[in-house]
Design a protein around this motif. Structure first.
Motif, PDB file in Angstrom:
ATOM      1  N   VAL A 356     -33.734  -4.898  86.978  1.00 59.49           N
ATOM      2  CA  VAL A 356     -35.056  -3.983  86.919  1.00 59.49           C
ATOM      3  C   VAL A 356     -34.711  -2.467  86.495  1.00 59.49           C
ATOM      4  O   VAL A 356     -35.703  -1.734  86.490  1.00 59.49           O
ATOM      5  N   ASN A 359     -36.922  -0.588  84.257  1.00 62.44           N
ATOM      6  CA  ASN A 359     -38.146  -0.609  84.602  1.00 62.44           C
ATOM      7  C   ASN A 359     -38.463   0.354  85.857  1.00 62.44           C
ATOM      8  O   ASN A 359     -39.525   0.183  86.172  1.00 62.44           O
ATOM      9  N   TRP A 369     -40.995  -4.339  92.352  1.00 65.52           N
ATOM     10  CA  TRP A 369     -40.432  -5.481  91.566  1.00 65.52           C
ATOM     11  C   TRP A 369     -39.685  -6.406  92.720  1.00 65.52           C
ATOM     12  O   TRP A 369     -39.629  -7.744  92.673  1.00 65.52           O
ATOM     13  N   PRO A 442     -39.523  -6.140  83.209  1.00 64.65           N
ATOM     14  CA  PRO A 442     -37.995  -6.458  83.028  1.00 64.65           C
ATOM     15  C   PRO A 442     -37.858  -7.740  82.288  1.00 64.65           C
ATOM     16  O   PRO A 442     -38.801  -8.836  82.321  1.00 64.65           O
ATOM     17  N   LEU A 447     -34.889 -11.916  85.430  1.00 69.59           N
ATOM     18  CA  LEU A 447     -35.849 -12.107  86.618  1.00 69.59           C
ATOM     19  C   LEU A 447     -35.692 -13.317  87.092  1.00 69.59           C
ATOM     20  O   LEU A 447     -35.974 -13.665  88.283  1.00 69.59           O
TER      21      LEU A 447
END
Ligand code: GLU
Length: 465
Positions: A356, A359, A369, A442, A447
């Motif tokens: 992440v 972001n 996130w 992301p 992820l």
């Protein structure tokens, strides 16, 4: 030239951005030239300088990365570094000024002085001390002192002549000595006045560069006179244009200026502040991100501008984003660990942060996130509507391909592409929306392995509108 510079705060409040910038410039000038950076606490206003504030100040400076070579908690050859511990030193220099006739005791009461100023004002003159006690015969002054009468100590300014002051930012300025008036260097309660202690300490601490706020510009001639009278070296001065709020008013809580402490609590990184403040009223060759080495190497006193600098929270956020992108994973993990503990399993923390980092700007973004990855995902209505338009066969294919390739997003999406006949945005957009609830974010490849399997399968279920 090797500059030894100092930061000399009065610990009467938390460090704010204006002071932090002054400290940074003094630090950079010293480091850039290979000189010493000294910290001195100007704590003579005892009523307003509680110890907690001094401790907070040291802590804030360290957090910002401005470690001092000499100063409180560190020592050095010219200590002590807190003014309240230097009173015996001041006494010695007061005596020298008295002995040479450069200073004299003043018995005028504050009522008398006020009346004098009022009369001057009404006569359309600039207020300054009339010199009444300067004319007192020495014998008389001695008797009044011996009788215990309270007296301040004034510096006797020559009544003619001009003092030229060179400032590295403002250039040369001339001051008519007759306009300065004899000023107080020791108050009647015995405490040292700012003009005196500040200038004397700079000389005694072998400071040859004073960087400070523009509000001190007009103090400089008086301080130079004191140093000259004592035969002490005069430093170079660089007065920084004031830092104003985004509305052009003096910086305050109202126009967005938080203390360094507040910004730290909001999750700003010290490297972001160093980059932001370093370009506030100082021009680097370009406006790229700079690591500490370049912040130091490319700092130049000649690049300090005269225009007031404005605090701009958007710019600060920009540098914060840069700071996150330029920090190593270990720094980011340390920055976020406590906040993420509730959501992210310890063994997944590094991978999550790596996924992440491009972001997020503030820790709250990372928490957002983290919830998207590790907690059930609430979908906004518009996302639900968009997903419910996608045929159930797509989701079936998505689930079966995922079951076959649960860890490898690329292999999974390739398989899904073959099964569904979709590619590009038509393939990836619904996957991203279903898996994260957002159209942007992301890399899914990073992820996906983080999201628990049961969650992935739940998110790949057809949605009824
Ligand atoms: N204690 C003064 C202040 O905080 C220091 C000024 C200076 O740097 O000379 O404003």
């Amino acid at each position: 030239m090797i500059f030894s510079s100092r930061f000399a705060p009065s610990p009467t409040g938390y460090l704010h951005l204006g002071n932090a910038r002054t400290a940074l410039f003094a630090f950079l000038a010293a480091r850039q030239s290979g000189g010493r950076f000294v910290l001195r606490l100007e704590d003579t206003d005892q009523a307003r300088s509680p110890e907690e504030l001094a401790a907070a100040l040291l802590d804030d400076l360290r957090w910002l990365g401005l470690d001092w070579d000499e100063g409180p908690e560190r020592g050095g050859p010219y200590g002590p570094y807190a003014q309240m511990e230097r009173l015996p030193i001041y006494a010695e220099y007061y005596q020298r000024l008295l002995d040479s006739g450069a200073a004299y005791p003043c018995f005028c009461s504050s009522e008398e002085l006020q009346a004098e100023r009022e009369a001057q004002r009404q006569a359309g003159k600039a207020p300054r001390y009339s010199g009444r006690c300067r004319a007192l015969p020495a014998q008389q002054a001695q008797e009044r002192l011996a009788a215990g009468e309270a007296a301040s100590l004034r510096f006797a300014v020559a009544q003619q002549g001009v003092l030229r002051v060179d400032d590295l930012v403002w250039g040369e300025r001339s001051y008519a000595l007759a306009d300065l008036g004899d000023f107080i260097i020791r108050r009647s309660d015995g405490s040292p006045a700012f003009f005196f202690a500040n200038a004397l300490d700079d000389a005694l601490m072998a400071i040859n560069l004073v960087i400070r706020g523009e509000d001190h510009l007009t103090n400089t001639p008086r301080q130079i006179l004191i140093l000259q009278a004592l035969g002490l070296p005069v430093p170079k001065y660089a007065h920084l244009p004031l830092l104003q709020g985004s509305d052009g008013q003096p910086l305050s809580k109202r126009n967005g200026a938080a203390s360094l402490r507040d910004l730290r609590a909001q999750g700003f990184l010290p490297a972001a502040l160093r980059n932001y403040l370093g370009q506030l009223g100082h021009h680097y060759p370009d406006s790229q991100w700079r690591d500490d080495e370049r912040l130091v190497a490319e700092f130049s006193l000649s690049q300090i501008g005269r225009a007031p600098a404005h605090y701009d929270p958007t710019q600060l956020l920009f540098w914060q984003e840069q700071a996150v992108q330029h920090s190593d994973i270990a720094t980011l993990v340390a920055w976020l660990r406590d906040l993420l503990a509730e959501w992210v399993p310890a063994e997944a923390l590094s991978n999550f942060v790596a996924a992440v980092r491009n972001n997020i700007r503030l820790p709250a973004d990372a928490v957002d996130w983290a919830k998207r990855c590790f907690a059930p995902l609430p979908l906004p209505d518009d996302v639900r509507a968009e997903l419910s338009a996608i045929p159930a066969t797509f989701w079936e294919a998505a689930r079966s391909s995922y079951e076959e390739e649960p860890q490898d997003f690329r292999a999974w999406s390739k398989r899904l592409g073959e099964r569904s006949g979709l590619k590009g945005r038509a393939l990836f957009h619904p996957l991203r929306l279903a898996l994260t609830g957002q159209a942007q974010g992301p890399e899914l490849a990073q992820l996906l392995p983080l999201i628990p399997r049961a969650e992935v399968l739940r998110r790949l279920t057809p949605i009824s509108s």
